[in-house]
Design a protein around this motif. Structure first.
Motif, mmCIF file in Angstrom:
data_model
loop_
_atom_site.group_PDB
_atom_site.id
_atom_site.type_symbol
_atom_site.label_atom_id
_atom_site.label_comp_id
_atom_site.label_asym_id
_atom_site.label_seq_id
_atom_site.Cartn_x
_atom_site.Cartn_y
_atom_site.Cartn_z
ATOM 1 N N PHE A 167 -6.010 5.828 7.107
ATOM 2 C CA PHE A 167 -5.793 5.289 5.575
ATOM 3 C C PHE A 167 -6.957 4.810 5.177
ATOM 4 C CE2 PHE A 167 -5.054 1.511 2.947
ATOM 5 C CZ PHE A 167 -4.081 2.088 1.806
ATOM 6 N N LEU A 183 2.322 2.965 7.962
ATOM 7 C CA LEU A 183 0.861 2.658 8.273
ATOM 8 C C LEU A 183 0.907 1.857 9.813
ATOM 9 C CD1 LEU A 183 -0.873 1.647 4.767
ATOM 10 C CD2 LEU A 183 -1.285 3.625 6.109
ATOM 11 N N ASP A 220 -6.455 1.145 9.962
ATOM 12 C CA ASP A 220 -5.042 1.569 9.716
ATOM 13 C C ASP A 220 -5.153 3.036 9.670
ATOM 14 O OD1 ASP A 220 -4.021 -1.002 9.203
ATOM 15 O OD2 ASP A 220 -4.774 -0.998 7.171
ATOM 16 N N GLU A 221 -3.992 3.435 10.486
ATOM 17 C CA GLU A 221 -3.722 4.990 10.760
ATOM 18 C C GLU A 221 -2.412 5.305 9.910
ATOM 19 O OE1 GLU A 221 -3.848 7.381 14.318
ATOM 20 O OE2 GLU A 221 -1.725 6.852 14.245
ATOM 21 N N SER A 222 -2.471 6.317 8.969
ATOM 22 C CA SER A 222 -1.177 6.923 8.029
ATOM 23 C C SER A 222 -0.500 7.764 8.824
ATOM 24 C CB SER A 222 -1.790 7.123 6.892
ATOM 25 O OG SER A 222 -2.533 6.409 6.137
ATOM 26 N N ARG A 223 0.684 7.826 8.749
ATOM 27 C CA ARG A 223 1.436 9.121 9.144
ATOM 28 C C ARG A 223 2.617 9.598 8.139
ATOM 29 N NH1 ARG A 223 2.935 6.930 13.517
ATOM 30 N NH2 ARG A 223 5.018 6.207 13.051
ATOM 31 N N LEU A 224 1.987 10.698 7.611
ATOM 32 C CA LEU A 224 2.947 11.348 6.630
ATOM 33 C C LEU A 224 4.004 12.405 7.245
ATOM 34 C CD1 LEU A 224 3.919 11.805 3.363
ATOM 35 C CD2 LEU A 224 1.945 13.302 3.315
ATOM 36 N N THR A 232 -1.095 12.970 10.666
ATOM 37 C CA THR A 232 -1.738 11.565 10.880
ATOM 38 C C THR A 232 -3.254 11.746 10.524
ATOM 39 O OG1 THR A 232 -0.446 11.598 12.821
ATOM 40 C CG2 THR A 232 -2.046 10.005 12.877
ATOM 41 N N LEU A 257 6.288 7.768 4.818
ATOM 42 C CA LEU A 257 4.924 7.272 5.002
ATOM 43 C C LEU A 257 4.728 5.881 5.522
ATOM 44 C CD1 LEU A 257 1.755 7.944 4.614
ATOM 45 C CD2 LEU A 257 2.031 6.777 2.474
ATOM 46 N N ARG A 266 0.892 -1.174 -0.044
ATOM 47 C CA ARG A 266 -0.148 -0.141 -0.107
ATOM 48 C C ARG A 266 0.842 1.164 -0.135
ATOM 49 N NH1 ARG A 266 -3.271 -1.540 5.366
ATOM 50 N NH2 ARG A 266 -1.247 -1.996 5.622
ATOM 51 N N ILE A 267 2.132 1.309 0.511
ATOM 52 C CA ILE A 267 3.029 2.331 0.614
ATOM 53 C C ILE A 267 3.951 2.272 -0.577
ATOM 54 C CG2 ILE A 267 4.723 3.492 2.043
ATOM 55 C CD1 ILE A 267 3.271 2.436 4.495
#
Length: 181
Positions: free
Chosen positions: A153, A91, A127-131, A150, A89, A51-52
């Motif tokens: 996703f 997850l 799922d939490e995304s952190r860019l 944050t 990035l 996914r990333i």
């Protein structure tokens, strides 16, 4: 559906799409007069999550960063840039729970001590995304500014929806740059 129920649903949906941002920076460095930048790496190093590790996502993030900075007069330089940028990035699997009180009972007749409150607990994984966007000094490689966004996703129906969502996320992160003293 009652108006109160509609308000709750809209609030929950807006909470799911919000981006929480933060920043950290070197307060001794004036970043407001820097006008040129370049990427540190050609692509984000692979992390092992499909996914990333997605060239389309990489291109969307880079395009969103370029659009934001160039829209504010910070141009990408081919040679001798003042700043170098990178992003990362990740997850993480998260768990959330909600408890709702569904009923209340009271005793009667021969069982006056009988009573209670019924509850239901829902547990969900997401799922939490952190860019993270980092801005470095070109000459020393020193980190000057870090912005983190944050958010949950999610997948999108069309590539344009994904690009628009990424632009909003990047814009919110970079709205903190340059930091105001």
């Amino acid at each position: 559906m009652r108006p109160f129920s509609i308000a709750i649903v809209l609030f929950l949906l807006s909470a799911c799409t919000s981006v929480q941002v933060s920043q950290d920076y070197d307060p001794l460095t004036d970043l407001s007069h820097r006008g040129t930048w370049q990427w540190r790496e050609a692509v984000q190093p692979p992390v092992g999550d499909l996914r990333i590790d997605n060239p389309l996502l990489d291109r969307r993030i880079r395009t969103a960063v370029a659009n934001n900075l160039e829209g504010r007069g910070i141009v990408r330089a081919g040679d001798r840039p003042e700043l170098s940028l990178s992003y990362h990035l990740v997850l993480e699997r998260k768990i959330e729970s909600d408890t709702t009180h569904t009923s209340m009972g009271f005793g009667r007749y021969y069982y006056p001590w009988y009573g209670g409150i019924g509850t239901e607990t829902s547990i969900r994984q997401y799922d939490e995304s952190r860019l993270t966007i980092d801005i470095h000094e070109v000459d020393t490689g020193q980190l000057l500014w870090r912005g983190v966004g944050t958010y949950r996703f999610r997948t999108y129906k069309t590539p344009q929806d994904a690009a628009d969502a990424m632009q909003k996320i990047v814009d919110k992160i970079l709205s903190q740059f340059p930091p105001v003293s």
